[in-house]
Motif scaffolding. Structure first.
Motif, PDB file in Angstrom:
ATOM      1  N   LEU A 343       9.585  -4.048  -9.452  1.00 34.13           N
ATOM      2  CA  LEU A 343      10.616  -3.249 -10.100  1.00 34.13           C
ATOM      3  C   LEU A 343      11.245  -2.233  -9.159  1.00 34.13           C
ATOM      4  O   LEU A 343      12.228  -1.586  -9.513  1.00 34.13           O
ATOM      5  CB  LEU A 343      10.026  -2.526 -11.314  1.00 34.13           C
ATOM      6  N   GLY A 344      10.688  -2.071  -7.954  1.00 37.30           N
ATOM      7  CA  GLY A 344      11.253  -1.156  -6.976  1.00 37.30           C
ATOM      8  C   GLY A 344      10.735   0.258  -7.048  1.00 37.30           C
ATOM      9  O   GLY A 344      11.193   1.135  -6.319  1.00 37.30           O
ATOM     10  N   TYR A 345       9.741   0.513  -7.918  1.00 35.56           N
ATOM     11  CA  TYR A 345       9.192   1.850  -8.033  1.00 35.56           C
ATOM     12  C   TYR A 345       8.093   2.123  -7.012  1.00 35.56           C
ATOM     13  O   TYR A 345       7.679   3.269  -6.849  1.00 35.56           O
ATOM     14  CB  TYR A 345       8.637   2.068  -9.446  1.00 35.56           C
ATOM     15  N   LEU A 346       7.629   1.089  -6.361  1.00 36.40           N
ATOM     16  CA  LEU A 346       6.682   1.240  -5.264  1.00 36.40           C
ATOM     17  C   LEU A 346       7.135   0.380  -4.096  1.00 36.40           C
ATOM     18  O   LEU A 346       7.728  -0.685  -4.286  1.00 36.40           O
ATOM     19  CB  LEU A 346       5.262   0.814  -5.666  1.00 36.40           C
ATOM     20  N   GLY A 347       6.861   0.849  -2.891  1.00 36.84           N
ATOM     21  CA  GLY A 347       7.028   0.024  -1.711  1.00 36.84           C
ATOM     22  C   GLY A 347       5.743  -0.734  -1.455  1.00 36.84           C
ATOM     23  O   GLY A 347       4.684  -0.430  -2.035  1.00 36.84           O
ATOM     24  N   TYR A 348       5.811  -1.731  -0.574  1.00 34.62           N
ATOM     25  CA  TYR A 348       4.628  -2.545  -0.300  1.00 34.62           C
ATOM     26  C   TYR A 348       4.592  -2.907   1.178  1.00 34.62           C
ATOM     27  O   TYR A 348       5.590  -3.381   1.739  1.00 34.62           O
ATOM     28  CB  TYR A 348       4.660  -3.821  -1.141  1.00 34.62           C
ATOM     29  N   ASP A 349       3.461  -2.640   1.804  1.00 30.84           N
ATOM     30  CA  ASP A 349       3.222  -3.027   3.187  1.00 30.84           C
ATOM     31  C   ASP A 349       2.349  -4.275   3.179  1.00 30.84           C
ATOM     32  O   ASP A 349       1.148  -4.191   2.905  1.00 30.84           O
ATOM     33  CB  ASP A 349       2.531  -1.884   3.940  1.00 30.84           C
ATOM     34  N   ALA A 350       2.943  -5.423   3.428  1.00 30.84           N
ATOM     35  CA  ALA A 350       2.215  -6.691   3.344  1.00 30.84           C
ATOM     36  C   ALA A 350       1.132  -6.793   4.411  1.00 30.84           C
ATOM     37  O   ALA A 350       0.099  -7.433   4.187  1.00 30.84           O
ATOM     38  CB  ALA A 350       3.195  -7.858   3.464  1.00 30.84           C
ATOM     39  N   PHE A 351       1.349  -6.196   5.564  1.00 27.86           N
ATOM     40  CA  PHE A 351       0.363  -6.276   6.641  1.00 27.86           C
ATOM     41  C   PHE A 351      -0.911  -5.535   6.267  1.00 27.86           C
ATOM     42  O   PHE A 351      -2.019  -6.037   6.464  1.00 27.86           O
ATOM     43  CB  PHE A 351       0.947  -5.703   7.935  1.00 27.86           C
ATOM     44  N   GLU A 352      -0.754  -4.354   5.676  1.00 29.22           N
ATOM     45  CA  GLU A 352      -1.921  -3.559   5.290  1.00 29.22           C
ATOM     46  C   GLU A 352      -2.385  -3.857   3.869  1.00 29.22           C
ATOM     47  O   GLU A 352      -3.508  -3.501   3.496  1.00 29.22           O
ATOM     48  CB  GLU A 352      -1.606  -2.064   5.413  1.00 29.22           C
TER      49      GLU A 352
END
Length: 377
Positions: A343-352
């Protein structure tokens, strides 16, 4: 030139003539590579206000044989591609916004869509094609008669899934309709490209295979399509220079979405900040936190503490793999966090493998929504 069938280029003409327009026509070259291939069904799920509808308008303007858009596209990146003229205005195009149907046609959604399509078909093919057949057979006959395959564009495809999970009959009928467009045996004869967009990826439904042939591009992973949705850092730097805005401040407010190693900015918010020459929370009014607050207030597995930790600048581990892409089927903290990412309310770091609050704008909207729910922050 119709409204749903072989539409014109009006929406893209307006968008590309706006005060701010970032050339995203390179997306068309990526789509051209997938026409009539095993990769010709694409689902793009991104948060609201990330340019999905504008891209759909561009796509229909480029492919539709209902208009002549060569001059309109001649100043953009796609015009330099070897595939530009090959596909320009060469297809029968269907463009549907499901959200414009569902509010008024919950009981007869599919029938209403088919009725409106066949009405437009009749204006061109009455007397030549039997329009009393199933929709997949009609499309097959039109493709044969016109010698033009179809490109089918569906916006807000998941509005039925998101808003009417309590109506399995409606969902099932809708998925059957999508199957006839994108996965039936007949579709192999008429479908050049299927392109659908929404907020959530494809819902995982047992025994439903209507859309399992789609390649999915999401807020978690969108591959080569990443730079075509949202503004990249270089694009925002150029806008800041043009509008005399401080880049570091704009970055603090609107950056934070790290997708496939690219920093992506919310395009709606950046646009508004530039034209208003003011940094503010422009995105918060495009969607409601009410449903998400219900999930957070359940405090699954210490979720509230994780939210407060992220609001303080921290990150929290999240397993995104088990989410069923359904806001009505939230069973764990990871489900809530994954939903918030989509929904865009959190970012996400796929590597970590961690979630975080992406920027000041979202943090401000988060705090406002949580305070309304009685949180002490």
């Amino acid at each position: 030139m119709g409204f749903y069938f072989n539409p014109g280029y009006d929406s893209f003409k307006r968008a590309s003539g706006s005060r701010i327009y970032i050339d995203k026509t390179g997306l068309l070259e990526e789509l051209n590579l997938r026409i009539d291939s095993e990769e010709n069904c694409i689902l793009l799920s991104h948060a609201r206000r990330f340019g999905k509808s504008q891209a759909a308008g561009m796509i229909k303007a480029y492919y539709s044989c209902g208009c002549d858009s060569k001059e309109l596209f001649s100043r953009f990146e796609i015009s330099k591609s070897d595939t530009f003229s090959l596909h320009l205005n060469e297809y029968n195009v269907i463009h549907l916004d499901i959200s414009s149907f569902i509010d008024f046609h919950k009981e007869d959604l599919v029938d209403e869509i088919i009725k409106r399509l066949t009405l437009e078909f009749s204006e061109v093919y009455a007397g030549d094609i039997n329009l009393e057949q199933d929709i997949n057979l009609i499309l097959c006959r039109i493709a044969e008669f016109s010698d033009k395959e179809f490109i089918i564009i569906i916006v807000e495809w998941d509005s039925v899934i998101r808003n009417h999970a309590d109506r399995p009959d409606l969902v099932h009928r809708y998925l059957q309709f999508l199957h006839s467009l994108f996965k039936s045996e007949e579709s192999k004869r008429f479908l050049a490209l299927g392109y659908i967009t929404g907020i959530l990826p494809i819902k995982k439904i047992k025994d439903e295979s209507a859309l399992n042939n789609f390649r999915e591009y999401t807020m978690i992973h969108s591959g080569v399509f990443t730079r075509y949705f949202g503004f990249t850092e270089n694009e925002v730097k150029a806008l800041c220079k043009r509008f005399d805005m401080d880049f570091d401040s704009v970055k603090q407010w609107y950056d934070g979405y790290l997708i496939n190693d690219l920093h992506i900015y919310n395009p709606n918010s950046v646009y508004q900040a530039m034209v208003e020459h003011t940094l503010d929370s422009y995105w918060k009014n495009t969607s409601s936190f009410s449903t998400i607050n219900d999930f957070i207030n359940l405090n699954m597995e210490g979720l509230q503490e994780d939210i407060l930790h992220m609001l303080s600048g921290g990150k929290t581990d999240v397993d995104t793999g088990n989410f069923q892409n359904d806001l009505s089927n939230i069973k764990s903290k990871d489900d809530v966090l994954t939903a918030l990412i989509h929904l865009g309310y959190l970012g996400y770091d796929a590597f970590e493998g961690v979630a975080y609050i992406p920027n000041f704008e979202v943090s401000k909207a988060f705090r406002s929504a949580l305070q309304e729910s009685g949180w002490m922050i």
